[in-house]
Design a protein around this motif. Sequence first.
Motif, PDB file in Angstrom:
ATOM      1  N   GLY A 188      -1.707  -2.921  -8.430  1.00 27.30           N
ATOM      2  CA  GLY A 188      -2.354  -1.794  -7.781  1.00 27.30           C
ATOM      3  C   GLY A 188      -1.388  -0.694  -7.385  1.00 27.30           C
ATOM      4  O   GLY A 188      -0.273  -0.972  -6.937  1.00 27.30           O
ATOM      5  N   LYS A 189      -1.839   0.548  -7.552  1.00 27.76           N
ATOM      6  CA  LYS A 189      -1.054   1.723  -7.189  1.00 27.76           C
ATOM      7  C   LYS A 189      -1.813   2.664  -6.263  1.00 27.76           C
ATOM      8  O   LYS A 189      -1.208   3.462  -5.571  1.00 27.76           O
ATOM      9  N   ASN A 190      -3.141   2.571  -6.275  1.00 29.08           N
ATOM     10  CA  ASN A 190      -3.976   3.465  -5.482  1.00 29.08           C
ATOM     11  C   ASN A 190      -4.301   2.790  -4.153  1.00 29.08           C
ATOM     12  O   ASN A 190      -4.883   1.705  -4.117  1.00 29.08           O
ATOM     13  N   SER A 191      -3.937   3.430  -3.054  1.00 26.71           N
ATOM     14  CA  SER A 191      -4.096   2.823  -1.732  1.00 26.71           C
ATOM     15  C   SER A 191      -5.549   2.470  -1.428  1.00 26.71           C
ATOM     16  O   SER A 191      -5.843   1.379  -0.915  1.00 26.71           O
ATOM     17  N   THR A 224      -2.686   2.842   7.128  1.00 23.74           N
ATOM     18  CA  THR A 224      -2.824   1.662   6.275  1.00 23.74           C
ATOM     19  C   THR A 224      -2.186   0.412   6.883  1.00 23.74           C
ATOM     20  O   THR A 224      -2.553  -0.702   6.520  1.00 23.74           O
ATOM     21  N   GLU A 225      -1.267   0.565   7.837  1.00 24.80           N
ATOM     22  CA  GLU A 225      -0.714  -0.615   8.506  1.00 24.80           C
ATOM     23  C   GLU A 225      -1.782  -1.341   9.325  1.00 24.80           C
ATOM     24  O   GLU A 225      -1.612  -2.512   9.688  1.00 24.80           O
ATOM     25  N   LEU A 226      -2.916  -0.692   9.567  1.00 24.48           N
ATOM     26  CA  LEU A 226      -4.000  -1.315  10.323  1.00 24.48           C
ATOM     27  C   LEU A 226      -4.736  -2.377   9.523  1.00 24.48           C
ATOM     28  O   LEU A 226      -5.464  -3.191  10.107  1.00 24.48           O
ATOM     29  N   VAL A 227      -4.575  -2.384   8.207  1.00 24.97           N
ATOM     30  CA  VAL A 227      -5.209  -3.428   7.393  1.00 24.97           C
ATOM     31  C   VAL A 227      -4.709  -4.797   7.842  1.00 24.97           C
ATOM     32  O   VAL A 227      -5.491  -5.721   8.095  1.00 24.97           O
ATOM     33  N   GLU A 228      -3.394  -4.946   7.951  1.00 20.95           N
ATOM     34  CA  GLU A 228      -2.833  -6.222   8.393  1.00 20.95           C
ATOM     35  C   GLU A 228      -3.262  -6.542   9.816  1.00 20.95           C
ATOM     36  O   GLU A 228      -3.609  -7.687  10.136  1.00 20.95           O
ATOM     37  N   GLU A 229      -3.270  -5.544  10.703  1.00 24.20           N
ATOM     38  CA  GLU A 229      -3.689  -5.777  12.083  1.00 24.20           C
ATOM     39  C   GLU A 229      -5.124  -6.281  12.143  1.00 24.20           C
ATOM     40  O   GLU A 229      -5.450  -7.169  12.946  1.00 24.20           O
ATOM     41  N   PHE A 230      -5.995  -5.723  11.306  1.00 25.96           N
ATOM     42  CA  PHE A 230      -7.396  -6.151  11.277  1.00 25.96           C
ATOM     43  C   PHE A 230      -7.504  -7.624  10.905  1.00 25.96           C
ATOM     44  O   PHE A 230      -8.174  -8.407  11.595  1.00 25.96           O
ATOM     45  N   PHE A 231      -6.848  -8.028   9.835  1.00 28.31           N
ATOM     46  CA  PHE A 231      -7.009  -9.395   9.367  1.00 28.31           C
ATOM     47  C   PHE A 231      -6.304 -10.412  10.257  1.00 28.31           C
ATOM     48  O   PHE A 231      -6.756 -11.561  10.371  1.00 28.31           O
ATOM     49  N   ILE A 268       0.851  -1.183   0.000  1.00 26.27           N
ATOM     50  CA  ILE A 268       0.000   0.000   0.000  1.00 26.27           C
ATOM     51  C   ILE A 268       0.891   1.238   0.000  1.00 26.27           C
ATOM     52  O   ILE A 268       1.681   1.428   0.924  1.00 26.27           O
ATOM     53  N   PRO A 269       0.824   2.073  -1.034  1.00 31.44           N
ATOM     54  CA  PRO A 269       1.795   3.157  -1.166  1.00 31.44           C
ATOM     55  C   PRO A 269       1.724   4.241  -0.099  1.00 31.44           C
ATOM     56  O   PRO A 269       2.753   4.771   0.312  1.00 31.44           O
ATOM     57  N   SER A 270       0.512   4.576   0.364  1.00 33.37           N
ATOM     58  CA  SER A 270       0.406   5.669   1.332  1.00 33.37           C
ATOM     59  C   SER A 270       0.343   5.120   2.753  1.00 33.37           C
ATOM     60  O   SER A 270      -0.094   3.996   2.988  1.00 33.37           O
ATOM     61  N   GLU A 271       0.773   5.917   3.713  1.00 30.90           N
ATOM     62  CA  GLU A 271       0.734   5.516   5.116  1.00 30.90           C
ATOM     63  C   GLU A 271      -0.628   5.757   5.743  1.00 30.90           C
ATOM     64  O   GLU A 271      -0.925   5.177   6.796  1.00 30.90           O
TER      65      GLU A 271
END
Length: 197
Positions: free
Chosen positions: A157-160, A132-139, A121-124
């Motif tokens: 993909g390029k768009n977060s 965006t690091e919360l995506v991994e935490e969620f799953f 994911i390009p953006s933070e």
Amino acid sequence: MRKAKITRNTAETNIQLSLAIDGKGDSQIQTGVGFFDHMLTLFAKHGRFDLRISCDGDIQVDAHHTVEDVAIVLGRAFSQGLGNRKGITRYGSMLLPMDEALVMSAIDISGRAMAVVELHIPSEKIGTQFDTELVEEFFIAFARELGATIHLHQIAGKNSHHIVEATFKGLARALSQAVAINPAAPEEIPSTKGTIL
């Protein structure tokens, strides 16, 4: 209908959640984190799960506790709603495009918790609150509480926003397959062990 209602109150979040696995995709989501609400709404829609979530979290700190704790409660709700897992298909997968993004999602409701999340994911941050690091935490939290093996792999993909949206939609559709009752074996536990709990 396979249903669950869960309340979880901690010093960081107060959550009320109700789930109907065999639903129509109706939802009412209020977590205080706009982008996260959007992801959970489309998760319910694409999985055809009826989902109500109200979360009062410490978002004045950041969204971490809200996102992780909602995942905990959502995973527990699916686990409770599925009971002994009798008759479920168990496996599901989806290759989902979202404009330029393409994400593969696969799930095995195995009783073994594992989440392999390979997203670039390009953006933070998306929006003002969602890291965006919360995506991994969620799953990770969702897989642990459900007792499932989940693989999420970004192919393009390029768009977060698109990447994360493809991930939530894809996992919802894969999960919908996995929780579906197998008409050929509606009374069987789908494991040679005789249990997947």
